[in-house]
Structures are given as structure tokens and as C-alpha cells.
Design a protein around this motif. Structure first.
Motif, mmCIF file in Angstrom:
data_model
loop_
_atom_site.group_PDB
_atom_site.id
_atom_site.type_symbol
_atom_site.label_atom_id
_atom_site.label_comp_id
_atom_site.label_asym_id
_atom_site.label_seq_id
_atom_site.Cartn_x
_atom_site.Cartn_y
_atom_site.Cartn_z
ATOM 1 N N UNK A 126 1.827 -0.798 -1.719
ATOM 2 C CA UNK A 126 2.394 0.089 -0.595
ATOM 3 C C UNK A 126 1.399 0.984 -0.117
ATOM 4 N N UNK A 127 0.542 1.431 -0.944
ATOM 5 C CA UNK A 127 -0.535 2.431 -0.412
ATOM 6 C C UNK A 127 -1.389 1.706 0.383
ATOM 7 N N UNK A 128 -1.967 0.398 -0.112
ATOM 8 C CA UNK A 128 -2.833 -0.225 0.580
ATOM 9 C C UNK A 128 -2.242 -0.776 1.966
ATOM 10 N N UNK A 129 -1.046 -1.228 1.910
ATOM 11 C CA UNK A 129 -0.234 -1.907 2.969
ATOM 12 C C UNK A 129 -0.263 -0.692 4.030
ATOM 13 N N UNK A 130 0.205 0.471 3.820
ATOM 14 C CA UNK A 130 0.167 1.548 4.477
ATOM 15 C C UNK A 130 -1.213 1.665 5.305
ATOM 16 N N UNK A 153 -3.715 -0.385 5.535
ATOM 17 C CA UNK A 153 -4.062 -1.401 6.643
ATOM 18 C C UNK A 153 -3.118 -1.370 7.843
ATOM 19 N N UNK A 154 -1.812 -0.898 7.636
ATOM 20 C CA UNK A 154 -1.130 -0.623 8.887
ATOM 21 C C UNK A 154 -1.894 0.328 9.903
ATOM 22 N N UNK A 179 0.770 -2.845 11.940
ATOM 23 C CA UNK A 179 1.599 -3.197 11.014
ATOM 24 C C UNK A 179 1.520 -5.144 10.907
ATOM 25 N N UNK A 180 1.285 -5.712 11.989
ATOM 26 C CA UNK A 180 1.200 -7.280 11.989
ATOM 27 C C UNK A 180 0.153 -7.591 10.844
ATOM 28 N N UNK A 234 -5.300 -7.020 0.607
ATOM 29 C CA UNK A 234 -5.148 -5.587 1.350
ATOM 30 C C UNK A 234 -6.574 -4.814 1.208
ATOM 31 N N UNK A 235 -7.219 -4.996 -0.104
ATOM 32 C CA UNK A 235 -8.362 -4.172 -0.558
ATOM 33 C C UNK A 235 -9.255 -4.471 0.533
ATOM 34 N N UNK A 236 -9.509 -6.029 0.628
ATOM 35 C CA UNK A 236 -10.451 -6.672 1.500
ATOM 36 C C UNK A 236 -10.512 -6.161 2.951
ATOM 37 N N UNK A 237 -9.252 -5.884 3.393
ATOM 38 C CA UNK A 237 -8.892 -5.527 4.832
ATOM 39 C C UNK A 237 -9.458 -4.183 4.864
#
Length: 63
Positions: A14-18, A20-21, A26-27, A56-59
Motif C-alpha cells: 500500500x505504501x508503494x502503491x501510494x 506510484x500514485x 493512479x492509473x 511497484x518498486x521498479x516503478x
């Protein structure tokens, strides 16, 4: 997988998704979840946690 391991994965994903957003929108984060037929962490199979986290880490680190 015990509850504390699952909670660790939830927090990290969730932290990584945030992150990346905030970096790309968000897409981009949603696309990572969609590749695993999920919309959020709660929809994920535990078998996918490591791969999702890695994506997510790669992004984040590709910046």
C-alpha cells in the motif's frame, strides 16, 4: 503465512502503491493490481504479494 507477515506485505504494498500514485498517477498503480485480477491489496492472492511489490518498486526506482 502468518498474520504479521501478511500485515507487513499489506503495509509495504500500500505504501508503494501510494508512492506510484503520487509519482505517475493512479492509473499506473491500478494497472499493477489489474495484471493480477485485483483492484487493491485485499483482492490479491498472497502468492502475488512479492511480484506486485517488485513491480511497484521498479516503478518507484525507475525515476
Amino acid at each position: 503465512m502468518n498474520n504479521s507477515e501478511a500485515e507487513m506485505w499489506r503495509i509495504n504494498i500500500e505504501n508503494d502503491a501510494d508512492m506510484v500514485c503520487s509519482m505517475y498517477g493512479s492509473e499506473f498503480a491500478e494497472s499493477v493490481f489489474r495484471r493480477h485480477s485485483a483492484t487493491c491489496f485485499n483482492d490479491l492472492s498472497p502468492a502475488c504479494y512479492e511480484e506486485i511489490f517488485g513491480d511497484l518498486e521498479l516503478m518507484i526506482n525507475d525515476d
